[in-house]
Design a protein around this motif. Structure first.
Motif, PDB file in Angstrom:
ATOM      1  N   ASP A 104       0.843  -1.071   0.106  1.00  0.00           N
ATOM      2  CA  ASP A 104       0.270  -0.052   0.174  1.00  0.00           C
ATOM      3  C   ASP A 104       0.874   1.270   0.120  1.00  0.00           C
ATOM      4  N   LEU A 105       1.072   1.767  -1.217  1.00  0.00           N
ATOM      5  CA  LEU A 105       2.164   2.975  -1.371  1.00  0.00           C
ATOM      6  C   LEU A 105       1.192   4.219  -1.049  1.00  0.00           C
ATOM      7  N   ASN A 106       0.122   4.128  -0.755  1.00  0.00           N
ATOM      8  CA  ASN A 106      -0.606   5.389  -0.442  1.00  0.00           C
ATOM      9  C   ASN A 106      -0.910   5.613   0.862  1.00  0.00           C
ATOM     10  N   LYS A 182       8.306   5.256 -13.193  1.00  0.00           N
ATOM     11  CA  LYS A 182       7.225   4.333 -13.250  1.00  0.00           C
ATOM     12  C   LYS A 182       8.006   2.937 -13.057  1.00  0.00           C
ATOM     13  N   GLN A 183       9.179   2.680 -14.016  1.00  0.00           N
ATOM     14  CA  GLN A 183       9.870   1.526 -13.678  1.00  0.00           C
ATOM     15  C   GLN A 183      10.582   1.263 -12.158  1.00  0.00           C
ATOM     16  N   GLY A 184      10.886   2.314 -11.856  1.00  0.00           N
ATOM     17  CA  GLY A 184      11.569   2.385 -10.312  1.00  0.00           C
ATOM     18  C   GLY A 184      10.501   2.150  -9.130  1.00  0.00           C
ATOM     19  N   GLU A 185       9.300   2.627  -9.371  1.00  0.00           N
ATOM     20  CA  GLU A 185       8.325   2.256  -8.386  1.00  0.00           C
ATOM     21  C   GLU A 185       7.798   0.868  -8.414  1.00  0.00           C
ATOM     22  N   ARG A 186       8.039   0.145  -9.833  1.00  0.00           N
ATOM     23  CA  ARG A 186       7.726  -1.349  -9.759  1.00  0.00           C
ATOM     24  C   ARG A 186       8.759  -2.041  -9.286  1.00  0.00           C
ATOM     25  N   LEU A 294      13.743  -6.431 -11.445  1.00  0.00           N
ATOM     26  CA  LEU A 294      13.060  -6.673 -12.714  1.00  0.00           C
ATOM     27  C   LEU A 294      12.682  -8.234 -12.685  1.00  0.00           C
ATOM     28  N   ALA A 295      12.688  -8.844 -11.468  1.00  0.00           N
ATOM     29  CA  ALA A 295      12.256 -10.136 -11.449  1.00  0.00           C
ATOM     30  C   ALA A 295      10.946 -10.600 -11.750  1.00  0.00           C
ATOM     31  N   LYS A 296      10.711 -11.891 -12.288  1.00  0.00           N
ATOM     32  CA  LYS A 296       9.436 -12.084 -12.220  1.00  0.00           C
ATOM     33  C   LYS A 296       9.115 -13.410 -11.578  1.00  0.00           C
ATOM     34  N   MET A 297       7.898 -13.623 -11.248  1.00  0.00           N
ATOM     35  CA  MET A 297       7.439 -14.887 -10.529  1.00  0.00           C
ATOM     36  C   MET A 297       6.775 -15.913 -11.402  1.00  0.00           C
TER      37      MET A 297
END
Length: 447
Positions: A104-106, A182-186, A294-297
């Protein structure tokens, strides 16, 4: 005489009748009294029973009302503080899996200060496992001397890494992500999610994070020997060249890290950005893999493949991933093979300054890896003479398998680990001073 006699008889009769009547009357009243007493003794216990029953029912009703009120209050409290409930998890000292948290980044700064962010209760855990902690931006400002340039230890396109000292005296690497990316947030979300659940001696440890307002920072354990990239390609007085024994152990540590992600993480994790700059070295030159932004599950996989945007890391990408965007664990195996070639040759994956035909490391190395006469010429000059020809050929063969153009021909990381274990164990410690130092000050890693 007759009259007298009659008179006496007549006089005597009423007396006799009066005595009989008195007896009858006494008996009658005695019976009434006994019936009254019996009636009274019958009625009194019944009244007592009724009173007791009514009392019990009243008491039960009062207790029920009290319990209902207590339950309603607790339910209201749970709804109010539900976002701070701690998810249950499994803790293991060697390979810990911690239940995922909801991000929850808000959340407000008050939530951060109250250690209630990402839906997890950040109570101070036992000393055996400190756990991921929440930091405020002010705390990290203080730890890094207001993010002083003198404390910068790494600088990438999306973040800057500072050396800092936390309030408890712990030296840490504090990664500050650039704003409005946005990439940094992800990447921030992914690293917090993964590293708060997964822990292995071969993965860099996440100590905490900060999501105070618009600030996004990650706090990692500090690795004093920098990155593998610095030792291989930018040696200095601080980062000395690596000997053959150290390279074997680093290769094994990295293989174990990817094996853990592919085989033991649930769900399977594909690193997707494995490279020399993401391999960190501890005081004993043991390697830990970092940077999971950048990992993926594996939960995103369809038929073993994941469709995803290809990262811009030249030289490390598997051919099928670069051309189609289809990602599998074999993509990590290819990237590992490139790193193994760097350990073997000392070259970078892409170098346009080299002569034609040698720009791309894999293209240049692949035909030489299986040639016994040419494999010696590939070895990094810094380590010549420290290895046996047999070990060199085996390492070259492993690298050749990992960088095969066809994914199906590449080995699993578990097979790579099994191939490297005897090489690292049997290496002559005389040729590697760091090996003996490591065993005197063992960090708990295994071969």
């Amino acid at each position: 005489m007759d009259d007298s006699s009659n008179t006496n008889a007549t006089t005597a009769m009423p007396q006799k009748n009066h005595s009989y009547d008195d007896h009858i009357d006494h008996h009658f009243h005695s019976n009434i009294s006994q019936r009254h007493q019996h009636s009274t003794t019958t009625i009194l216990p019944l009244n007592s029973i009724i009173i007791i029953i009514i009392s019990i029912i009243s008491l039960v009703l009062i207790l029920s009302i009290f319990l209902i009120i207590v339950m309603l209050r607790r339910l209201k409290s749970v709804k109010k503080h539900g976002s701070c409930k701690e998810n249950s998890g499994i803790h293991n000292t060697s390979s810990r899996f911690i239940a995922p948290t909801t991000i929850d980044l808000n959340a407000s700064p008050a939530d951060v200060k109250g250690n209630c962010l990402y839906g997890g209760s950040m109570r101070k855990p036992a000393s055996a496992y400190r756990g991921v902690q929440v930091f405020t931006y002010k705390e990290l400002e203080f730890a890094t001397d207001n993010f002083s340039e003198a404390n910068v230890i790494g600088n990438g396109g999306s973040s800057v890494v500072y050396k800092g000292v936390l309030a408890d005296g712990t030296v840490a690497a504090i990664k500050r992500l650039h704003r409005d990316r946005k990439q940094g947030e992800r990447a921030f979300r992914m690293e917090v999610d993964l590293l708060s659940r997964l822990n292995s001696p071969y993965l860099v440890e996440l100590l905490g994070y900060c999501a105070d307002q618009h600030h996004r920072l990650l706090i990692f354990e500090f690795m004093p020997n920098g990155t593998l990239q610095q030792h291989l390609h930018h040696p200095s007085s601080e980062y000395r060249p690596l000997d053959w024994g150290s390279r074997l152990r680093i290769a094994l540590d990295c293989a174990r890290a990817l094996e853990f992600l592919h085989e033991h993480a649930t769900p399977t994790v594909i690193h997707r950005d494995f490279k020399c700059t993401n391999v960190l070295l501890d005081p004993h030159l043991r390697a830990k893999v970092s940077d999971f932004g950048l990992a993926k599950m594996g939960s995103d996989k369809t038929n073993g493949q994941i469709s995803t945007r290809v990262p811009r890391t030249a030289g490390y990408l598997a051919p099928e991933y670069a051309s189609t965007g289809k990602l599998t664990t074999k993509s990590d195996v290819y990237s590992y093979g490139v790193v193994l070639l760097q350990l073997l040759t000392g070259r970078v994956p892409l170098d346009i300054k080299r002569p034609p035909g040698e720009h791309v490391l894999v293209s240049w190395a692949l035909p030489r890896l299986t040639n016994r006469d040419k494999v010696d010429d590939m070895v990094d000059p810094a380590i010549q003479g420290q290895y046996s020809k047999k070990d060199l050929i085996q390492v070259a063969a492993i690298a050749a398998m990992c960088v095969q153009p066809e994914a199906d021909y590449r080995p699993l990381m578990v097979d790579v680990v099994q191939s490297l274990i005897p090489l690292a164990k049997n290496f002559n410690s005389v040729n590697s001073p760091g090996f003996l130092r490591f065993h005197r000050q063992s960090s708990g890693l295994k071969y």
